[in-house]
Enzyme design. Structure first.
Site, PDB file in Angstrom:
ATOM      1  N   GLU A  19       5.519 -14.800  -0.910  1.00  0.00           N
ATOM      2  CA  GLU A  19       5.320 -13.392  -0.543  1.00  0.00           C
ATOM      3  C   GLU A  19       5.024 -13.255   0.954  1.00  0.00           C
ATOM      4  OE1 GLU A  19       2.487  -9.639  -1.974  1.00  0.00           O
ATOM      5  OE2 GLU A  19       1.994 -11.682  -2.572  1.00  0.00           O
ATOM      6  N   LYS A  22       7.226  -3.616  -1.900  1.00  0.00           N
ATOM      7  CA  LYS A  22       6.219  -3.633  -2.949  1.00  0.00           C
ATOM      8  C   LYS A  22       5.749  -2.210  -3.223  1.00  0.00           C
ATOM      9  CE  LYS A  22       2.028  -6.221  -4.206  1.00  0.00           C
ATOM     10  NZ  LYS A  22       1.055  -7.236  -3.713  1.00  0.00           N
ATOM     11  N   CYS A  76       3.920 -10.509  -6.493  1.00  0.00           N
ATOM     12  CA  CYS A  76       2.523 -10.664  -6.871  1.00  0.00           C
ATOM     13  C   CYS A  76       2.148  -9.768  -8.053  1.00  0.00           C
ATOM     14  CB  CYS A  76       1.652 -10.387  -5.646  1.00  0.00           C
ATOM     15  SG  CYS A  76      -0.005 -11.094  -5.716  1.00  0.00           S
TER      16      CYS A  76
END
Length: 350
Positions: free
Chosen positions: A47, A129, A163
């Protein structure tokens, strides 16, 4: 979709070059070349790996993190730009699909962005995200539903989440409805301790089972020297440790390699796509096991914008009438929505 092929995939657990976009980019290019020597055709990096994950925001209070936040702005990646050009060339040179996490800068904002490069070097997906987690909200803006897409690549149909997006079951389901064959997970690694790694294993194996796809998951790694660079307070080094689970999982939830939980390395495995059919024959969450008459997913796949241009041809009086009419339609839509199942869930509209 081809369910007869086999491809070789890799998940990279490596350390960034802290505070250096150029240095970390060079390390990504070296790792791609290393993986190519092993016949890898798809590689996943951690990430926001370029330039580095904002670990500082986890161990510093907001009032003290301004200097580090500004440094991240200075080193962040512009898309398209020199970093994407370099990775594109490497992907094309080695005929490899590359899934890369970056801190993306667009004007005055930073985003947690996932990039997917196809084997011909083309950038086939840029997604952000959708909800930064906890401390991350001080660093990144939010993404939108336009990035909840599975893309066709030389390696197969590939989707990605970052995540704790994996703890949003509807985000995962949005990808599942698009017949994901390979799911790419990205986590920062070197955070929270062993419990984070244990939770990650459960999460990744569950998604593989539920979606009937392969999962290639990559986490980052911090050396003791890097922890010292991030914080001189040694009591903080404990929370900058553990939390690594770099692995490749089969559609049956079985690890195909020994997971990497410490140090740098590549998890490499061959993905036999016939295992997807083997799993979905028993349980296909978006096919024969779905109940769209009871549960459906509604997805807003429109990209966000702060501007909604009004056509010049629309006169003020016509505009007012149009707005009034759209208001009536919105009320009608709400009435229709009230007939959905009380769970508010739903299946296919992506």
């Amino acid at each position: 979709m081809d369910y007869t092929k086999t491809i070789r995939a890799a998940a990279a657990q490596i350390s960034p070059v802290l505070f250096s976009c150029d240095g970390t980019t060079e390390k990504v290019l070296e790792t791609i070349a290393q993986a190519a020597q092993s016949g890898v055709k798809l590689i996943v990096f951690p990430e926001t790996f370029i330039p580095y994950y904002p670990y500082f925001s986890f161990v510093q209070p907001p009032v003290l993190m301004g200097k580090e936040h500004m440094r991240l702005y200075e080193e962040a990646v512009v898309v398209p730009g020199p970093v994407t050009d370099a990775v594109s060339r490497a992907a094309r040179s080695y005929g490899m699909v590359v899934v890369l996490g970056v801190n993306e800068r667009e004007a005055g904002s930073l985003y947690n962005t996932q990039l997917i490069f196809d084997a011909d070097g083309s950038l086939v997906l840029k997604r952000r995200k959708i909800t930064p987690t906890y401390h991350e909200r001080m660093v990144w803006g939010q993404g939108d539903g336009a990035g909840l897409r599975v893309v066709e690549t030389a390696a197969g149909r590939v989707g990605a989440l970052a995540c704790w997006e994996h703890y949003n079951p509807l985000a995962r389901y949005a990808l599942m409805t698009q017949n994901e064959q390979i799911h790419c997970g990205q986590f920062p690694g070197s955070m929270v301790g062993q419990i984070f790694g244990d939770q990650m294993e459960v999460t990744m194996r569950h998604h593989a089972l539920e979606s009937g796809c392969f999962v290639v998951n990559a986490t980052g790694w911090l050396t003791p020297e890097q922890k010292q660079q991030i914080s001189r307070d040694e009591t903080m080094h404990r929370v900058l440790s553990g939390g690594c689970y770099t692995a490749i999982i089969s559609p049956e939830g079985v690890p195909l390699t020994e997971p990497i939980t410490e140090g740098e390395g590549l998890a490499i495995a061959d993905l036999d796509f016939s295992l997807i059919t083997k799993r979905k024959r028993m349980m296909d969450s978006v096919g024969h096991y779905a109940r769209p008459d009871l549960l459906r997913l509604r997805v807003n796949a429109e990209p966000w914008s702060v501007v909604e241009p009004v056509p010049q041809s629309v006169q003020p009086t016509e505009r007012a009438a149009e707005e009034q009419s759209s208001g009536h339609r919105a009320l009608g839509d709400q009435a229709d929505d009230s007939r959905l199942p009380p769970t508010g869930l739903g299946l296919p509209a992506v």
